[in-house]
Each structure stands twice: as structure tokens, then as C-alpha cells.
Enzyme design. Structure first.
Site, PDB file in Angstrom:
ATOM      1  N   ASP A 113       0.821  -1.223   0.000  1.00  0.00           N
ATOM      2  CA  ASP A 113       0.000   0.000   0.000  1.00  0.00           C
ATOM      3  C   ASP A 113       0.850   1.267   0.000  1.00  0.00           C
ATOM      4  O   ASP A 113       0.324   2.358  -0.219  1.00  0.00           O
ATOM      5  CB  ASP A 113      -0.980   0.004   1.176  1.00  0.00           C
ATOM      6  CG  ASP A 113      -0.314  -0.134   2.532  1.00  0.00           C
ATOM      7  OD1 ASP A 113       0.579  -0.994   2.670  1.00  0.00           O
ATOM      8  OD2 ASP A 113      -0.692   0.597   3.471  1.00  0.00           O
ATOM      9  N   HIS A 210       8.357  -1.306  13.058  1.00  0.00           N
ATOM     10  CA  HIS A 210       7.215  -1.861  12.335  1.00  0.00           C
ATOM     11  C   HIS A 210       7.407  -3.374  12.162  1.00  0.00           C
ATOM     12  O   HIS A 210       6.905  -3.967  11.215  1.00  0.00           O
ATOM     13  CB  HIS A 210       7.086  -1.169  10.972  1.00  0.00           C
ATOM     14  CG  HIS A 210       5.807  -1.410  10.257  1.00  0.00           C
ATOM     15  ND1 HIS A 210       4.577  -1.442  10.877  1.00  0.00           N
ATOM     16  CD2 HIS A 210       5.549  -1.646   8.924  1.00  0.00           C
ATOM     17  CE1 HIS A 210       3.640  -1.665   9.976  1.00  0.00           C
ATOM     18  NE2 HIS A 210       4.200  -1.804   8.790  1.00  0.00           N
ATOM     19  N   HIS A 308      -2.684   7.577   7.209  1.00  0.00           N
ATOM     20  CA  HIS A 308      -2.706   6.111   7.161  1.00  0.00           C
ATOM     21  C   HIS A 308      -3.752   5.620   8.162  1.00  0.00           C
ATOM     22  O   HIS A 308      -3.478   4.799   9.036  1.00  0.00           O
ATOM     23  CB  HIS A 308      -1.327   5.532   7.473  1.00  0.00           C
ATOM     24  CG  HIS A 308      -1.191   4.071   7.119  1.00  0.00           C
ATOM     25  ND1 HIS A 308      -1.594   3.068   7.967  1.00  0.00           N
ATOM     26  CD2 HIS A 308      -0.692   3.441   6.020  1.00  0.00           C
ATOM     27  CE1 HIS A 308      -1.337   1.888   7.405  1.00  0.00           C
ATOM     28  NE2 HIS A 308      -0.796   2.095   6.220  1.00  0.00           N
TER      29      HIS A 308
END
Length: 317
Positions: A113, A210, A308
Site C-alpha cells: 500500500d 514496524h 494512514h
């Protein structure tokens, strides 16, 4: 450009249906196109100082009103993108922003994405008249991403050059050019690397948390006494707070964990095992809205901007 054609395409059938002559249709279509072009860009790229534009605020979940993650940072006439989420290039067409002015794309990580629109940005900036390959900066692995897009679009580039001519669309200019930031999978949150220090603009990449995605980075831009930090995807972390210390604007990803829990519970109740599995997994590597606010407070950021957004909220205005 796309917005001009879209408006014309919808208007012309309507005019025909109500009996307007071809000449009248042509005049109205011309007025629409002239008006759209005359509107000029929604953003003054040459305005002094540091500007931030959210060109995509959604995440991987589909939404009719939001493009995928993309943040534009404009500094002293230089125009950069952080990530290239699906549909975000369309916004520049709608806003009539000169695409040839894009100096480069900075990728935070390689989730689909965040890279989906790279090919479209390459095409649109090339067609708009950029004069050199489009630079794509990112941590270790960016060369593989760039090679993939260059290969996938190889036939398209050849067709367009054959159609318009090499003098108009130089095939060598139509390529993406990878620039690897020396931060790899072994780097830890808070590790950083200088990306650019030129003309008073300083850009630094900082490793964020992440995991299991690694490397993943955020970017800090400092110019003219102003600053912005764009996190990309991350948990709430002290590393981000330290890297973003004192920034004017912190652009932070945010997930509504409680809503994702509802989605998980409903999916599980309905026997949708794959959806239930995914919605159970994703909260552990995205900051909640509260955590993003806590990071901003710790960093003493002047302004927190959430993007986001997962799930993407509905716009009511």
C-alpha cells in the site's frame, strides 16, 4: 488533466440528452476545459518555507474518498513525496499540480500500500516533462522495488515513446532510479542516516518499529527553521519521539484499535477465518490514535497530523 477529461465526459452525454447542438456542446466543453486549466495549481510550489500536503491518508483498506498513504513535502521549490499509495497520483491531477516538479520519492518501507502508485508517478512525471530519471530513495531493498517497476513498465514506455517520439518522451528519462539509504534489516529503531543536505534542506531517515517489517523508516525534513517528521508505519515508540523532537509538524500513522477489534469479532462470529486472522494480527505493529498523541506530546511537536487511517473514517463534509 484527468479531472478536466472526467468533467467533460460526464457533461457531454447530458447535453446530448437534452438536445443541445454539437456546436453548443463543443462551446460548453471548451469552457469547462479552459476553466479547469485556468484555475492553476492548488499549491504554490515556489512559496518560501516548508509546506506539507497530504496526498493520501488511507491505509490498505479500500475507501472511495481517500487515496493510499502519501505525503508531499515542498521545501524551497523542491518537491518530494513520502510513499506512493494507491490513487494518490490522481489527486495531483485533480489539484492541477505540475507533476514534472517532483524531485523524488522517499519510501518508508515496501508494503504494497506504500509503493502501489510508483509506476503511475513515474509515468505522469515523465509525460509532464521531467528532464531526468525519477529518483526513488529508500532503505536497503529499494533497488529491487525499482527494478521491478522498471521491468513491469518496460513495454508501456516503449509504446509511448514510439507513439509520441523520443524527442518528446525520452526513453532514458522514463526510468526510475534507485537510491539506497544505508539502513538495512539489522538496523534498530532510532538508527538514522543522512539522506540529503543541500541548499539549507536537510533530510534524515530514521528507523522505526514496524516489526516484522524491516527495514522501515520515517523521514525528518528541516528547512528554513521549520521541520516535519513523517513516520510511515510504526508502533508508538520513543525512537520516533526522539527523532521528531521539537518538530513543527508530526505526520503519524494511526489505527483505531477498538474498531479493528470490532471487525475481528464480527468476522470471527460469521466464520470468516481469514479476515478474523488478519484483523487480529495488524494492531500489534501500528500505533493507536492515543499512542500517536503520546508520541507527539513526548516529542513536543507543535502539530500532530494523523494519516494512514485504519479503518478509514467517513468524510461528512
Amino acid at each position: 488533466m484527468k479531472s478536466v477529461f472526467r468533467a467533460t465526459v460526464f457533461v457531454l452525454p447530458l447535453l446530448a440528452a437534452i438536445g443541445c447542438s454539437t456546436a453548443m456542446q463543443d462551446r460548453i466543453a471548451r469552457n469547462i476545459v479552459e476553466g479547469r486549466i485556468a484555475d492553476g495549481s492548488a499549491v504554490d510550489l515556489d512559496r518560501p518555507g516548508l509546506q506539507v500536503l497530504i496526498c493520501g491518508s488511507s491505509g490498505p483498506l479500500p475507501d472511495r474518498e481517500r487515496a493510499g498513504p502519501c505525503v508531499a513535502v515542498i521545501a524551497g521549490g523542491r518537491f518530494f513525496l513520502v510513499d506512493a499509495g494507491d490513487g494518490s497520483a490522481n489527486n495531483f491531477g485533480l489539484w492541477n499540480i505540475p507533476m514534472q516538479r517532483v524531485d523524488g520519492i522517499f519510501l518508508t518501507h515496501f508494503h504494497s500500500d506504500h509503493i502501489a502508485e510508483i509506476g503511475e508517478y513515474n509515468l505522469q512525471t515523465w509525460a509532464a516533462g521531467r528532464d531526468a530519471p525519477l529518483k526513488v530513495h529508500g532503505p536497503v531493498g529499494v533497488d529491487r522495488v525499482v527494478l521491478g517497476f522498471n521491468t513491469a513498465y518496460e513495454l508501456s514506455r516503449a509504446y509511448r515513446t514510439a507513439h509520441h517520439g523520443a524527442d518528446f518522451l525520452d526513453p532514458d528519462v522514463g526510468l526510475l532510479e534507485a537510491h539506497t539509504i544505508p539502513l538495512g534489516p539489522e538496523a534498530k529503531p532510532g538508527d538514522s542516516a543522512l539522506v540529503l543536505d543541500e541548499g539549507g534542506l536537510v533530510i534524515r531517515a530514521v528507523v522505526v518499529d514496524h516489526a516484522p517489517v524491516s527495514p522501515a523508516v520515517g523521514y525528518r525534513f528541516d528547512y528554513g527553521g521549520r521541520s516535519v517528521f513523517v513516520t510511515g508505519d510504526t508502533r508508538g515508540s520513543n525512537a520516533v519521539a526522539a527523532a521528531a523532537s521539537g518538530v513543527d509538524v508530526l505526520v503519524h500513522d494511526a489505527m483505531a484499535h477498538h474498531l479493528i477489534k470490532v471487525a475481528h469479532d464480527v468476522a470471527a462470529e460469521q466464520g470468516r477465518e481469514r479476515q478474523a486472522h488478519i484483523t487480529e494480527d495488524i494492531p500489534d505493529y501500528h500505533a493507536s490514535v492515543v499512542q500517536a498523541a503520546q508520541v507527539a506530546q513526548e516529542a513536543q511537536a507543535h502539530l500532530l497530523v494523523l494519516y494512514h487511517l485504519v479503518p478509514p473514517p467517513t468524510n461528512f463534509l
